[in-house]
Design a protein around this motif. Structure first.
Motif, mmCIF file in Angstrom:
data_model
loop_
_atom_site.group_PDB
_atom_site.id
_atom_site.type_symbol
_atom_site.label_atom_id
_atom_site.label_comp_id
_atom_site.label_asym_id
_atom_site.label_seq_id
_atom_site.Cartn_x
_atom_site.Cartn_y
_atom_site.Cartn_z
ATOM 1 N N ALA A 2 -39.628 4.134 13.149
ATOM 2 C CA ALA A 2 -40.837 3.483 12.688
ATOM 3 C C ALA A 2 -41.454 2.642 13.800
ATOM 4 O O ALA A 2 -40.746 2.038 14.603
ATOM 5 N N GLU A 3 -42.796 2.656 13.827
ATOM 6 C CA GLU A 3 -43.481 1.855 14.838
ATOM 7 C C GLU A 3 -43.389 0.378 14.476
ATOM 8 O O GLU A 3 -43.383 -0.003 13.313
ATOM 9 N N ARG A 4 -43.332 -0.469 15.516
ATOM 10 C CA ARG A 4 -43.300 -1.902 15.287
ATOM 11 C C ARG A 4 -44.717 -2.452 15.310
ATOM 12 O O ARG A 4 -45.537 -2.042 16.108
ATOM 13 N N GLY A 5 -44.946 -3.448 14.460
ATOM 14 C CA GLY A 5 -46.221 -4.135 14.477
ATOM 15 C C GLY A 5 -46.251 -5.179 15.580
ATOM 16 O O GLY A 5 -45.233 -5.494 16.194
ATOM 17 N N GLU A 6 -47.427 -5.744 15.839
ATOM 18 C CA GLU A 6 -47.585 -6.726 16.918
ATOM 19 C C GLU A 6 -46.702 -7.948 16.702
ATOM 20 O O GLU A 6 -46.089 -8.459 17.643
ATOM 21 N N GLU A 7 -46.636 -8.429 15.476
ATOM 22 C CA GLU A 7 -45.823 -9.614 15.195
ATOM 23 C C GLU A 7 -44.341 -9.318 15.405
ATOM 24 O O GLU A 7 -43.601 -10.166 15.934
ATOM 25 N N GLU A 8 -43.909 -8.136 15.015
ATOM 26 C CA GLU A 8 -42.506 -7.763 15.189
ATOM 27 C C GLU A 8 -42.156 -7.663 16.670
ATOM 28 O O GLU A 8 -41.091 -8.124 17.095
ATOM 29 N N VAL A 9 -43.059 -7.086 17.451
ATOM 30 C CA VAL A 9 -42.814 -6.970 18.891
ATOM 31 C C VAL A 9 -42.793 -8.356 19.528
ATOM 32 O O VAL A 9 -41.942 -8.652 20.386
ATOM 33 N N ALA A 10 -43.723 -9.228 19.116
ATOM 34 C CA ALA A 10 -43.772 -10.587 19.673
ATOM 35 C C ALA A 10 -42.481 -11.347 19.379
ATOM 36 O O ALA A 10 -41.952 -12.060 20.240
ATOM 37 N N ASP A 148 -43.318 -0.092 25.991
ATOM 38 C CA ASP A 148 -42.485 1.100 26.147
ATOM 39 C C ASP A 148 -41.260 0.932 25.250
ATOM 40 O O ASP A 148 -40.193 0.531 25.697
ATOM 41 N N MET A 149 -41.450 1.241 23.981
ATOM 42 C CA MET A 149 -40.409 0.971 22.999
ATOM 43 C C MET A 149 -39.192 1.862 23.181
ATOM 44 O O MET A 149 -38.065 1.442 22.897
ATOM 45 N N GLU A 150 -39.389 3.060 23.671
ATOM 46 C CA GLU A 150 -38.254 3.957 23.888
ATOM 47 C C GLU A 150 -37.306 3.375 24.951
ATOM 48 O O GLU A 150 -36.088 3.346 24.763
ATOM 49 N N SER A 151 -37.881 2.883 26.045
ATOM 50 C CA SER A 151 -37.058 2.277 27.088
ATOM 51 C C SER A 151 -36.425 0.979 26.595
ATOM 52 O O SER A 151 -35.262 0.679 26.902
ATOM 53 N N ALA A 152 -37.201 0.198 25.842
ATOM 54 C CA ALA A 152 -36.679 -1.062 25.306
ATOM 55 C C ALA A 152 -35.461 -0.805 24.423
ATOM 56 O O ALA A 152 -34.432 -1.486 24.549
ATOM 57 N N ASP A 153 -35.561 0.189 23.556
ATOM 58 C CA ASP A 153 -34.431 0.518 22.690
ATOM 59 C C ASP A 153 -33.255 1.037 23.509
ATOM 60 O O ASP A 153 -32.090 0.767 23.191
ATOM 61 N N GLY A 154 -33.561 1.767 24.579
ATOM 62 C CA GLY A 154 -32.511 2.273 25.443
ATOM 63 C C GLY A 154 -31.725 1.159 26.096
ATOM 64 O O GLY A 154 -30.481 1.203 26.158
#
Length: 203
Positions: A2-10, A148-154
């Motif tokens: 699932a994609e993260r929203g702006e608040e979740e990423v912050a 870059d959520m894929e790299s972040a999760d990695g």
């Protein structure tokens, strides 16, 4: 995923930036103490400040840095038998010696991340492993800021793997020895705080 929203990423950026600082400061605490350590602890940042304030208070209660230096030498440095050996291989390898198989495996992980291995300590020293976790969090933070959520999760997965395979497998035996044998409240408090951070991160 699932994609993260702006608040979740912050919120994630905020949490990871705190981890970067926390792991780096914990590593600093296990190096031979010097006059700069107190200033580093005082600059922990708003979130970390409350958690590191006990270390600041313990440090300030010491009558000079000499007592900390003596305690650190007996616990981690030598020249006599160490009361709390700060090397993962002592706890993980059957031979109970420095530079065992687990040390070599940790070194390979650092090389795979492209890190320069001109280390002051062995690859499985507590300071090096804490600094590596700070580095992985830093790379995760960079990826988050670049969306870059894929790299972040990695990078988050790499942190968990490192905790599961290395630091998380031996750190609690190490910190127990620090709490049992330290003569100063400072190092007892460092051990307690290290336990707290690692347990939260593993959990």
């Amino acid at each position: 995923m699932a994609e993260r929203g702006e608040e979740e990423v912050a919120a994630e950026v905020n949490l990871v930036s705190r981890r970067v600082t926390a792991y780096r400061l914990l590593a600093d605490c296990f190096y031979p103490p010097d006059k700069n350590l107190l200033e580093k602890l005082r600059g922990a940042g708003e979130w970390n400040e409350a958690r590191f304030s006990s270390l600041v208070q313990c440090f300030e209660r010491e009558e000079g840095i000499e007592s900390l230096a003596v305690d650190a030498a007996k616990l981690f440095i030598g020249p006599f038998e160490l009361l709390a050996p700060p090397y993962g291989s002592v706890y993980l390898d059957n031979s109970r010696v420095v530079m065992g198989e687990s040390t070599i495996d940790a070194e390979k992980l650092y090389i795979n991340e492209g890190l320069n291995l001109e280390l002051k300590e062995t690859p499985d020293h507590i300071t090096v492993e804490l600094e590596f976790l700070s580095y992985l969090n830093f790379r995760q933070l960079e990826a988050l800021k670049a969306a870059d959520m894929e790299s972040a999760d990695g990078y988050r997965n790499k942190q968990q793997a490192f905790l599961n395979d290395h630091l998380g497998r031996w750190v609690f035996q190490f910190t127990k020895k620090v709490k049992d044998f330290s003569r100063t409240e400072f190092y007892k408090s460092v051990a307690v705080l290290t336990d707290e951070f690692i347990k939260e991160d593993i959990g």
